[in-house]
Scaffold this active site. Structure first.
Site, PDB file in Angstrom:
ATOM      1  NE  ARG A 231      -7.677 -10.471  -3.259  1.00 47.14           N
ATOM      2  CZ  ARG A 231      -8.267  -9.171  -3.572  1.00 47.14           C
ATOM      3  NH1 ARG A 231      -9.338  -8.629  -3.076  1.00 47.14           N
ATOM      4  NH2 ARG A 231      -7.141  -8.419  -4.136  1.00 47.14           N
TER       5      ARG A 231
ATOM      6  CG  HIS B 269     -15.576  -7.975 -17.110  1.00 50.49           C
ATOM      7  ND1 HIS B 269     -14.702  -7.461 -17.754  1.00 50.49           N
ATOM      8  CD2 HIS B 269     -15.509  -9.388 -17.437  1.00 50.49           C
ATOM      9  CE1 HIS B 269     -13.880  -8.081 -18.300  1.00 50.49           C
ATOM     10  NE2 HIS B 269     -14.333  -9.441 -17.994  1.00 50.49           N
ATOM     11  CD  GLU B 270     -17.673 -12.477 -15.801  1.00 52.08           C
ATOM     12  OE1 GLU B 270     -16.637 -11.738 -15.286  1.00 52.08           O
ATOM     13  OE2 GLU B 270     -17.746 -13.093 -16.701  1.00 52.08           O
TER      14      GLU B 270
ATOM     15  CG  HIS C 111     -10.485 -10.105 -21.215  1.00 54.56           C
ATOM     16  ND1 HIS C 111      -9.974 -11.117 -20.668  1.00 54.56           N
ATOM     17  CD2 HIS C 111     -11.732  -9.985 -20.458  1.00 54.56           C
ATOM     18  CE1 HIS C 111     -10.620 -11.389 -19.793  1.00 54.56           C
ATOM     19  NE2 HIS C 111     -11.672 -10.897 -19.684  1.00 54.56           N
TER      20      HIS C 111
ATOM     21  CG  HIS D  15     -16.531 -12.100 -21.081  1.00 54.17           C
ATOM     22  ND1 HIS D  15     -15.716 -11.706 -21.989  1.00 54.17           N
ATOM     23  CD2 HIS D  15     -16.115 -11.921 -19.999  1.00 54.17           C
ATOM     24  CE1 HIS D  15     -14.417 -11.339 -21.306  1.00 54.17           C
ATOM     25  NE2 HIS D  15     -14.672 -11.563 -19.995  1.00 54.17           N
TER      26      HIS D  15
ATOM     27  CG  ASP E 153     -10.335 -18.510  -8.198  1.00 49.49           C
ATOM     28  OD1 ASP E 153      -9.669 -18.081  -8.762  1.00 49.49           O
ATOM     29  OD2 ASP E 153     -11.385 -18.048  -7.704  1.00 49.49           O
TER      30      ASP E 153
ATOM     31  CD  GLU F 188     -14.516 -13.879  -5.263  1.00 46.55           C
ATOM     32  OE1 GLU F 188     -13.694 -13.120  -4.191  1.00 46.55           O
ATOM     33  OE2 GLU F 188     -13.892 -14.723  -5.941  1.00 46.55           O
TER      34      GLU F 188
END
Ligand SMILES: CC(C)C[C@H](CS(C)(=N)=N)C(=O)N[C@H]1Cc2cn(c3ccccc23)CCCCCCNC1=O
Ligand SMILES: [Ca+2]
Ligand SMILES: [Zn+2]
Ligand SMILES: [Zn+2]
Length: 169
Positions: free
Chosen positions: A79, A119-120, A129, A123, A76, A102
């Site tokens: 950010r 974090h990724e 989460h 997953h 997207d 980014e």
């Protein structure tokens, strides 16, 4: 912590990963290092091992992608969503994509690659989460200093529920 529905997890504890496409914002060495540190955050508290490969297939394929990039989750722009990763499975499972739009950094300006990669990879290993604000698997970005980083308790409990704890020997 929360797991994905059906509790998808890797059946083998040595996983291969391959960085298929790098970013223009950082050197290859910086990306390799940030990913290596993010992986060791998880392997240090489990019996998981990670092996870097440079060609052919890998359990976890890592790449930086711009906008629409061939899966159902186009990025997207700057950010918003910073990255995404697929839960453990054949093929696309485990793959981790970072938004090339980014400003990726090894420090505190922009978005810290180690922080997002850690974090990724949670997953990619099977963690969804967490509702715990201090957890690494909390849905929003919060800078974590890679130096002396310790996985928050909630995340340790989650990953050990999937893969057990590190064997002492
Ligand atoms: C936890 C991350 C490392 C990974 C997750 C992506 S994922 C799939 N792996 N869970 C992420 O990118 N979360 C967004 C969530 C988010 C926050 N806002 C947004 C505005 C629009 C869209 C998303 C967001 C408010 C404005 C801040 C935008 C910049 C920071 N973005 C985020 O924190
Ligand atoms: Ca984005
Ligand atoms: Zn993608
Ligand atoms: Zn997430």
């Amino acid at each position: 912590y929360r797991l994905f529905p059906g509790t998808p997890k890797w059946r083998h504890h040595t996983l291969t990963y391959r960085i298929v496409k790098y970013t223009s914002h950082l050197s290859r060495a910086e990306v390799d290092h940030a990913v290596e540190m993010a992986l060791s955050a998880w392997s240090s508290v489990t019996s998981l091992h990670f092996q870097k490969t440079f060609s052919g297939e890998a359990d976890i394929r890592i790449s930086f992608e711009l906008g629409a990039h061939g899966d159902a989750y186009p990025f997207d722009g700057p950010r918003g969503t910073l990255a995404h990763a697929f839960a453990p499975a054949e093929g696309l499972g485990g793959d981790t994509h970072f938004d090339e739009d980014e400003s990726w950094t090894m420090g505190t300006s922009g978005f810290n690659l180690f922080t997002v990669a850690a974090h990724e990879l949670g997953h990619a290993l099977g963690l969804a989460h967490s509702r715990e604000p201090s957890a690494l698997m909390y849905p929003t970005y919060k800078y974590r200093n890679p130096k002396g980083f310790k996985l928050p308790t909630d995340d340790v409990r989650g990953i050990q529920s999937l893969y057990g704890h590190a064997t002492t020997k």
